[in-house]
Scaffold this motif. Structure first.
Motif, PDB file in Angstrom:
ATOM      1  N   VAL A   1      16.328   9.986  11.390  1.00 14.14           N
ATOM      2  CA  VAL A   1      15.618   9.275  10.458  1.00 14.14           C
ATOM      3  C   VAL A   1      14.857  10.586   9.554  1.00 14.14           C
ATOM      4  O   VAL A   1      14.155  11.187  10.158  1.00 14.14           O
ATOM      5  N   ASN A   2      15.411  10.627   8.485  1.00 15.54           N
ATOM      6  CA  ASN A   2      14.999  11.548   7.423  1.00 15.54           C
ATOM      7  C   ASN A   2      13.768  10.916   7.019  1.00 15.54           C
ATOM      8  O   ASN A   2      13.590  10.034   6.484  1.00 15.54           O
ATOM      9  N   TRP A   3      12.462  11.700   7.042  1.00 12.69           N
ATOM     10  CA  TRP A   3      11.310  11.289   7.234  1.00 12.69           C
ATOM     11  C   TRP A   3      10.506  11.997   5.941  1.00 12.69           C
ATOM     12  O   TRP A   3      10.511  13.146   5.612  1.00 12.69           O
ATOM     13  N   LYS A   4      10.080  11.031   4.999  1.00 20.77           N
ATOM     14  CA  LYS A   4       9.115  11.354   3.538  1.00 20.77           C
ATOM     15  C   LYS A   4       9.981  12.416   2.990  1.00 20.77           C
ATOM     16  O   LYS A   4       9.345  13.499   2.822  1.00 20.77           O
ATOM     17  N   ASP A   5      11.049  12.422   2.485  1.00 18.75           N
ATOM     18  CA  ASP A   5      12.131  13.585   2.155  1.00 18.75           C
ATOM     19  C   ASP A   5      12.513  13.072   0.609  1.00 18.75           C
ATOM     20  O   ASP A   5      12.749  11.833   0.695  1.00 18.75           O
ATOM     21  N   LYS A   6      13.314  13.938   0.055  1.00 16.38           N
ATOM     22  CA  LYS A   6      14.096  13.704  -0.995  1.00 16.38           C
ATOM     23  C   LYS A   6      15.543  13.882  -0.391  1.00 16.38           C
ATOM     24  O   LYS A   6      15.940  14.681  -0.096  1.00 16.38           O
ATOM     25  N   PRO A   7      16.171  12.781  -0.961  1.00 15.29           N
ATOM     26  CA  PRO A   7      17.557  12.685  -0.557  1.00 15.29           C
ATOM     27  C   PRO A   7      18.611  13.682  -0.780  1.00 15.29           C
ATOM     28  O   PRO A   7      19.144  14.171   0.088  1.00 15.29           O
ATOM     29  N   ALA A   8      18.218  14.322  -1.878  1.00 10.84           N
ATOM     30  CA  ALA A   8      19.023  15.667  -2.383  1.00 10.84           C
ATOM     31  C   ALA A   8      18.892  16.678  -1.315  1.00 10.84           C
ATOM     32  O   ALA A   8      19.880  17.484  -0.792  1.00 10.84           O
ATOM     33  N   GLN A   9      17.570  16.783  -1.068  1.00 11.20           N
ATOM     34  CA  GLN A   9      17.282  18.105  -0.273  1.00 11.20           C
ATOM     35  C   GLN A   9      17.693  17.863   1.383  1.00 11.20           C
ATOM     36  O   GLN A   9      18.135  18.773   1.951  1.00 11.20           O
ATOM     37  N   ALA A  10      17.496  16.483   1.789  1.00 11.32           N
ATOM     38  CA  ALA A  10      18.019  16.339   3.098  1.00 11.32           C
ATOM     39  C   ALA A  10      19.303  16.482   3.092  1.00 11.32           C
ATOM     40  O   ALA A  10      19.871  17.225   4.072  1.00 11.32           O
ATOM     41  N   LEU A  11      20.140  16.118   2.304  1.00 12.34           N
ATOM     42  CA  LEU A  11      21.641  16.189   2.240  1.00 12.34           C
ATOM     43  C   LEU A  11      22.025  17.678   2.236  1.00 12.34           C
ATOM     44  O   LEU A  11      22.875  18.138   2.893  1.00 12.34           O
TER      45      LEU A  11
ATOM     46  N   PRO B   1      11.216  -1.992  15.314  1.00 10.27           N
ATOM     47  CA  PRO B   1      12.503  -2.331  14.200  1.00 10.27           C
ATOM     48  C   PRO B   1      12.808  -0.846  13.668  1.00 10.27           C
ATOM     49  O   PRO B   1      12.051   0.097  13.252  1.00 10.27           O
ATOM     50  N   VAL B   2      14.164  -0.840  13.437  1.00 13.52           N
ATOM     51  CA  VAL B   2      14.852   0.183  12.633  1.00 13.52           C
ATOM     52  C   VAL B   2      14.656  -0.319  11.119  1.00 13.52           C
ATOM     53  O   VAL B   2      15.081  -1.092  10.767  1.00 13.52           O
ATOM     54  N   GLU B   3      13.862   0.525  10.212  1.00 15.34           N
ATOM     55  CA  GLU B   3      13.676   0.089   8.874  1.00 15.34           C
ATOM     56  C   GLU B   3      13.966   1.477   7.943  1.00 15.34           C
ATOM     57  O   GLU B   3      13.193   2.193   7.849  1.00 15.34           O
ATOM     58  N   THR B   4      15.155   1.616   7.731  1.00 14.57           N
ATOM     59  CA  THR B   4      15.442   2.521   6.860  1.00 14.57           C
ATOM     60  C   THR B   4      16.299   2.317   5.677  1.00 14.57           C
ATOM     61  O   THR B   4      16.817   1.128   5.615  1.00 14.57           O
TER      62      THR B   4
ATOM     63  N   ILE C   1      22.595   7.471  10.735  1.00 16.00           N
ATOM     64  CA  ILE C   1      21.297   8.178  10.064  1.00 16.00           C
ATOM     65  C   ILE C   1      20.649   7.179   8.931  1.00 16.00           C
ATOM     66  O   ILE C   1      21.538   6.528   8.530  1.00 16.00           O
ATOM     67  N   GLY C   2      19.459   7.308   8.734  1.00 16.26           N
ATOM     68  CA  GLY C   2      18.793   6.513   7.602  1.00 16.26           C
ATOM     69  C   GLY C   2      17.585   7.398   7.173  1.00 16.26           C
ATOM     70  O   GLY C   2      17.231   8.473   7.745  1.00 16.26           O
ATOM     71  N   ALA C   3      17.063   6.910   6.181  1.00 15.88           N
ATOM     72  CA  ALA C   3      16.171   7.750   5.639  1.00 15.88           C
ATOM     73  C   ALA C   3      14.782   6.725   5.703  1.00 15.88           C
ATOM     74  O   ALA C   3      14.876   5.332   5.409  1.00 15.88           O
ATOM     75  N   ASP C   4      13.482   7.434   5.579  1.00 15.79           N
ATOM     76  CA  ASP C   4      12.377   6.759   5.895  1.00 15.79           C
ATOM     77  C   ASP C   4      11.431   7.233   4.755  1.00 15.79           C
ATOM     78  O   ASP C   4      10.422   7.963   5.134  1.00 15.79           O
ATOM     79  N   PRO C   5      11.726   6.953   3.585  1.00 10.67           N
ATOM     80  CA  PRO C   5      10.976   7.860   2.437  1.00 10.67           C
ATOM     81  C   PRO C   5       9.572   7.281   2.046  1.00 10.67           C
ATOM     82  O   PRO C   5       8.552   8.134   1.876  1.00 10.67           O
ATOM     83  N   LYS C   6       9.014   6.104   2.576  1.00 11.13           N
ATOM     84  CA  LYS C   6       7.791   5.618   2.336  1.00 11.13           C
ATOM     85  C   LYS C   6       7.182   5.488   3.612  1.00 11.13           C
ATOM     86  O   LYS C   6       6.161   4.757   3.845  1.00 11.13           O
ATOM     87  N   ASN C   7       7.776   6.376   4.882  1.00 10.17           N
ATOM     88  CA  ASN C   7       7.132   6.282   6.155  1.00 10.17           C
ATOM     89  C   ASN C   7       6.867   5.016   6.873  1.00 10.17           C
ATOM     90  O   ASN C   7       6.062   4.676   7.579  1.00 10.17           O
TER      91      ASN C   7
END
Length: 176
Positions: free
Chosen positions: A98-108, A43-46, A121-127
């Motif tokens: 999938v932005n992985w274990k990153d800070k949103p401001a730095q990813a953007l 599943p996509v979980e972002t 795109i989606g973010a996966d901050p907690k893996n």
């Protein structure tokens, strides 16, 4: 006369060294086995990353071959592969990020600086998604067929050689 036991340590060492050398040259060191090959993508979980459009499981099963690329702004190899991703996107390849274990401001900021090759795109901050997909580090890229089946997992930056030898043949399968 030399006693046979005196020769045992050097012979054992040589045999062990030969075994290690053979094992190291046996496979591609960047090829990580994946239990997902030939199976439905997990599943996509972002969560949302800025204002970017998020992707869903339905996007992975839309009838078209696509890539799912796990990346992070702090990842030097991700920066190396980024021009290849941009060129692929310009050629019409759908790439879901999938932005992985990153800070949103730095990813953007990363995307603002280098450009955004991602269809969605989606973010996966907690893996959470990364664990389900077996991501060991970034970048990692998965080729997904139109039914959502994993065709390939590639760990490491996509180079022109990887694109030509491993990914493009799978993308060409879409047109057959």
């Amino acid at each position: 006369m030399v006693k046979p036991l005196v020769l045992l340590p050097p012979v054992a060492f040589a045999a062990l060294a030969g075994l290690f050398l053979w094992g190291m040259n046996r496979t591609d060191p960047t090829a990580l086995p994946s239990a997902l090959i030939g199976k439905a993508a997990p599943p996509v979980e972002t969560v949302a990353l800025g204002e970017a459009q998020m992707f869903t499981d339905a996007d992975l099963r839309d009838g078209k071959i696509k890539l799912v690329n796990f990346w992070a702004s702090w990842c030097a190899p991700c920066r190396v592969e980024h021009p290849t991703l941009k060129a692929m996107a310009e050629d019409g390849v759908e790439i879901y990020g999938v932005n992985w274990k990153d800070k949103p401001a730095q990813a953007l900021s990363f995307l603002a600086e280098l450009g955004d090759p991602f269809t969605k795109i989606g973010a996966d901050p907690k893996n959470t998604m990364g664990l389900d997909w077996g991501v060991a580090g970034v970048p990692e890229t998965f080729v997904i067929d139109g039914e959502g089946t994993v065709l390939l997992r590639y760990a490491g930056p996509i180079t022109q050689k990887v694109l030509d030898e491993q990914i493009s043949p799978l993308l060409a399968g879409e047109n057959e």
